[in-house]
Design a protein around this motif. Structure first.
Motif, mmCIF file in Angstrom:
data_model
loop_
_atom_site.group_PDB
_atom_site.id
_atom_site.type_symbol
_atom_site.label_atom_id
_atom_site.label_comp_id
_atom_site.label_asym_id
_atom_site.label_seq_id
_atom_site.Cartn_x
_atom_site.Cartn_y
_atom_site.Cartn_z
ATOM 1 N N THR A 150 0.846 -1.192 0.000
ATOM 2 C CA THR A 150 0.000 0.000 0.000
ATOM 3 C C THR A 150 0.883 1.245 0.000
ATOM 4 O OG1 THR A 150 -0.073 0.181 2.404
ATOM 5 C CG2 THR A 150 -1.728 -1.255 1.358
ATOM 6 N N ILE A 151 0.254 2.395 -0.166
ATOM 7 C CA ILE A 151 1.013 3.641 -0.128
ATOM 8 C C ILE A 151 1.570 3.877 1.281
ATOM 9 C CG2 ILE A 151 -0.979 5.108 0.338
ATOM 10 C CD1 ILE A 151 2.117 5.932 -1.872
ATOM 11 N N ALA A 152 0.885 3.364 2.307
ATOM 12 C CA ALA A 152 1.423 3.475 3.660
ATOM 13 C C ALA A 152 2.723 2.685 3.787
ATOM 14 C CB ALA A 152 0.399 2.980 4.684
ATOM 15 N N ASP A 153 2.765 1.488 3.185
ATOM 16 C CA ASP A 153 4.005 0.714 3.167
ATOM 17 C C ASP A 153 5.099 1.482 2.428
ATOM 18 O OD1 ASP A 153 3.192 -1.779 4.477
ATOM 19 O OD2 ASP A 153 1.949 -2.114 2.705
ATOM 20 N N ARG A 155 5.497 4.656 2.040
ATOM 21 C CA ARG A 155 6.016 5.759 2.864
ATOM 22 C C ARG A 155 6.881 5.225 4.009
ATOM 23 N NH1 ARG A 155 0.111 8.249 2.304
ATOM 24 N NH2 ARG A 155 0.456 9.562 0.454
ATOM 25 N N ASN A 156 6.504 4.087 4.554
ATOM 26 C CA ASN A 156 7.337 3.502 5.608
ATOM 27 C C ASN A 156 8.728 3.158 5.092
ATOM 28 O OD1 ASN A 156 5.525 3.613 7.741
ATOM 29 N ND2 ASN A 156 4.702 1.564 7.380
ATOM 30 N N LYS A 159 10.805 6.194 4.721
ATOM 31 C CA LYS A 159 11.283 6.626 6.046
ATOM 32 C C LYS A 159 12.444 5.753 6.519
ATOM 33 C CE LYS A 159 6.777 8.428 7.549
ATOM 34 N NZ LYS A 159 5.639 8.231 8.481
ATOM 35 N N PRO A 177 2.529 0.531 -4.657
ATOM 36 C CA PRO A 177 1.343 0.776 -3.820
ATOM 37 C C PRO A 177 0.051 0.459 -4.572
ATOM 38 C CG PRO A 177 2.273 2.862 -4.559
ATOM 39 C CD PRO A 177 3.199 1.792 -5.050
ATOM 40 N N ASP A 179 -2.954 0.124 -3.702
ATOM 41 C CA ASP A 179 -4.211 0.757 -3.302
ATOM 42 C C ASP A 179 -4.388 2.138 -3.947
ATOM 43 O OD1 ASP A 179 -2.086 1.755 -1.791
ATOM 44 O OD2 ASP A 179 -3.321 2.139 -0.023
ATOM 45 N N ARG A 185 -0.385 6.651 -9.042
ATOM 46 C CA ARG A 185 0.478 6.291 -7.912
ATOM 47 C C ARG A 185 1.874 6.888 -8.036
ATOM 48 N NH1 ARG A 185 0.522 -0.186 -9.159
ATOM 49 N NH2 ARG A 185 -1.644 0.177 -8.579
ATOM 50 N N ASP A 188 2.086 10.054 -5.950
ATOM 51 C CA ASP A 188 2.222 9.842 -4.511
ATOM 52 C C ASP A 188 3.619 9.321 -4.156
ATOM 53 O OD1 ASP A 188 -0.362 10.657 -3.796
ATOM 54 O OD2 ASP A 188 -1.200 8.706 -4.286
ATOM 55 N N ALA A 192 6.341 11.274 -1.829
ATOM 56 C CA ALA A 192 6.930 10.682 -0.628
ATOM 57 C C ALA A 192 8.447 10.826 -0.629
ATOM 58 C CB ALA A 192 6.533 9.209 -0.525
#
Length: 518
Positions: A150-153, A155-156, A159, A177, A179, A185, A188, A192
């Motif tokens: 996912t986009i959360a992954d 971004r993780n 980081k 990502p 999702d 995508r 995004d 990031a």
């Protein structure tokens, strides 16, 4: 240490005295960054002069007699005709020496600028720049198992890259990502990299307009004039081996070369499937394909930065599955490095490659084999340096930090042997003499903090302590470290106006078209 933490530590020092200040300093979050590797060790030369000349002659024969296909790209065919190539349909054949001559205007090294100038990297020469995994549609962690990214992954992982001392580059598609719509995508992902990291990054290559977006967003981040005059992206252009150049990848090469942004032109080699089963045969194909791609970039713009790429794996002849860390892949990587240097081009290859489904012993063996060969082969840009799992299908959180930790070994090996007076340690030998020990001698006391490379991950405690703490294996320790790194993450400062402009660009572009998932 961030300015805020420095100020906080200073405030505690004023109130609590020296002891409080020292405690604050010990507990403060520090983010260390290692400069890209500058080798002080020789490259491993596996091919002699006769072998190199044979491979180079065979590559010229391939280009002259067999040729390559530029599919669905009439403009490229016209460009080749204009410089003297023989074009029949979509097949392009090259008079002997034409492609190599065109390659001569490509630079031997170049600087890729980061938004933090301290993170700039020089790609080429004796340097090695390390970048994370690229492209997997799945992620895996110890708690959630294998799942779509996912986009959360995403971004993780950016980081984690920002927090990883030995990574010099934020990379590109650190995971896919799923999702976010395919046609959006890239916005995004770029956002990031640009805001969550201040290291260099890669642009999108999956469609011409996405390459243009990458350049336009970079102009917001760096300024239009700066991007026009400098290289701020290094992006991956895969060749559709064998001997085929597809329009999507060539679109990316055309857009980036015209804008003076760097591309890695990389044959996608799976020995026995997309290349011959022999080392010499594969190297012949790699060289032929790279020469054509580099030459084409120079037709677009003389002097455009470009990297000689070689992604190398083989297949298991029983199952057809890709294999990694094999001696044949090592030989190809080493030989390709020699060929790249003879062309005076930066070289990309190797990485944390493995076929294992888990961050286990197989993953460790195969990864170590490939990382070490990359160092010895003279690789200048190593994509997939950490996080790769399951043949590139998975970005693993635990393996990311395991690999990133071990990249410190490459830094120390590349530094070579210290032959200064301190390195010779004659004062220590005189002080200790026969039958003594070196633990308390002056030389050891002066050097012990930096004498040996130290892992941030592995466990060297006595058995009893290890057992009492839960008998944790490396993957478990890595899971703990992932959480700590994400918990300690501090976003690098960015100009508020630039940050707002980037967010506005992404929002406007995403709103302008409907979602597409194909």
């Amino acid at each position: 240490m961030s300015e805020e933490i420095e100020q906080a530590a200073g405030g505690r020092r004023a109130r609590g005295g020296g002891g409080a200040a020292r405690r604050a300093e010990r507990t403060a979050v520090r983010v260390e960054f290692a400069k890209y590797i500058e080798r002080n060790i020789p490259n491993l030369e596996i091919l002699n002069e006769e072998a190199l000349q044979i491979i180079e002659a065979n590559a010229e024969t391939v280009l002259e007699q067999i040729g390559v296909n530029f599919v669905e790209n009439p403009a490229a065919l016209d460009r080749w005709r204009a410089v003297g190539a023989d074009v029949q349909g979509e097949r392009v054949r090259f008079p002997k020496g034409l492609a190599r001559e065109l390659c001569k205007t490509a630079p031997s090294s170049f600087v890729q600028h980061a938004r933090n100038p301290d993170r700039n990297v020089t790609i080429g020469g004796k340097n090695l720049v390390l970048a994370p995994v690229y492209g997997p549609p799945f992620v895996r962690d110890l708690e959630g198992g294998r799942r779509y990214a996912t986009i959360a992954d995403f971004r993780n992982f950016v980081k984690l890259g920002q927090m990883s001392k030995y990574l010099h580059h934020s990379g590109g598609t650190v995971c896919e990502p799923t999702d976010v719509a395919v046609n959006k995508r890239h916005l995004d992902m770029l956002h990031a990299h640009m805001t969550l990291s201040d290291k260099p990054y890669m642009g999108s290559v999956t469609e011409r307009s996405r390459c243009v977006d990458s350049i336009e967003m970079s102009k917001i981040l760096f300024g239009e004039k700066f991007v026009d005059e400098n290289t701020v992206m290094t992006s991956l252009v895969n060749i559709n081996s064998p001997l085929t150049f597809d329009p999507i990848m060539m679109d990316a090469l055309e857009v980036y070369a015209a804008a003076n942004q760097a591309c890695i032109v990389s044959p996608f080699i799976v020995g026995g499937a997309m290349a011959p089963v022999t080392v010499a045969g594969t190297l012949t194909q790699v060289l032929a394909e790279v020469m054509v791609a580099v030459a084409y970039s120079q037709i677009i713009r003389k002097g455009a930065p470009v990297i000689f790429g070689a992604f190398v794996t083989s297949i298991d002849m029983n199952s057809g599955a890709p294999t990694f860390g094999t001696p044949e892949a090592a030989q190809i990587t080493l030989g390709a490095g020699q060929l790249a240097r003879r062309m005076n081009l930066p070289f990309r290859s190797a990485g944390s490659f493995c076929g294992s489904k888990l961050p286990d012993a197989q993953a460790a063996y195969e990864t170590a084999n490939t990382l070490n060969i990359g160092l010895l082969a003279g690789v200048n840009f190593m994509l997939h340096a950490c996080g790769w799992l399951e043949g590139g299908l998975v970005s693993s959180y635990e393996k990311y930090v395991m690999d990133a930790d071990q990249l410190g070994v490459l830094h120390r090996l590349a530094a070579g042997v210290d032959m200064s007076a301190n390195g010779q340690a004659m004062d220590a030998l005189r002080e200790v003499g026969p039958g003594g020990h070196f633990l308390g001698c002056g030389h050891t006391q002066s050097n012990f903090k930096e004498a040996f490379w130290k892992t941030d991950l592995f466990d060297y405690k006595p058995f009893e302590t290890w057992d009492e703490e839960g008998a944790r294996d490396t993957a478990t320790l890595a899971s703990v470290r992932v959480k700590k790194m994400l918990g300690d993450y501090q976003a690098p400062a960015i100009d508020p106006g630039v940050n707002e402009a980037l967010a506005e660009y992404v929002a406007k572009k995403k709103a302008s078209v409907p979602d597409a998932f194909l």
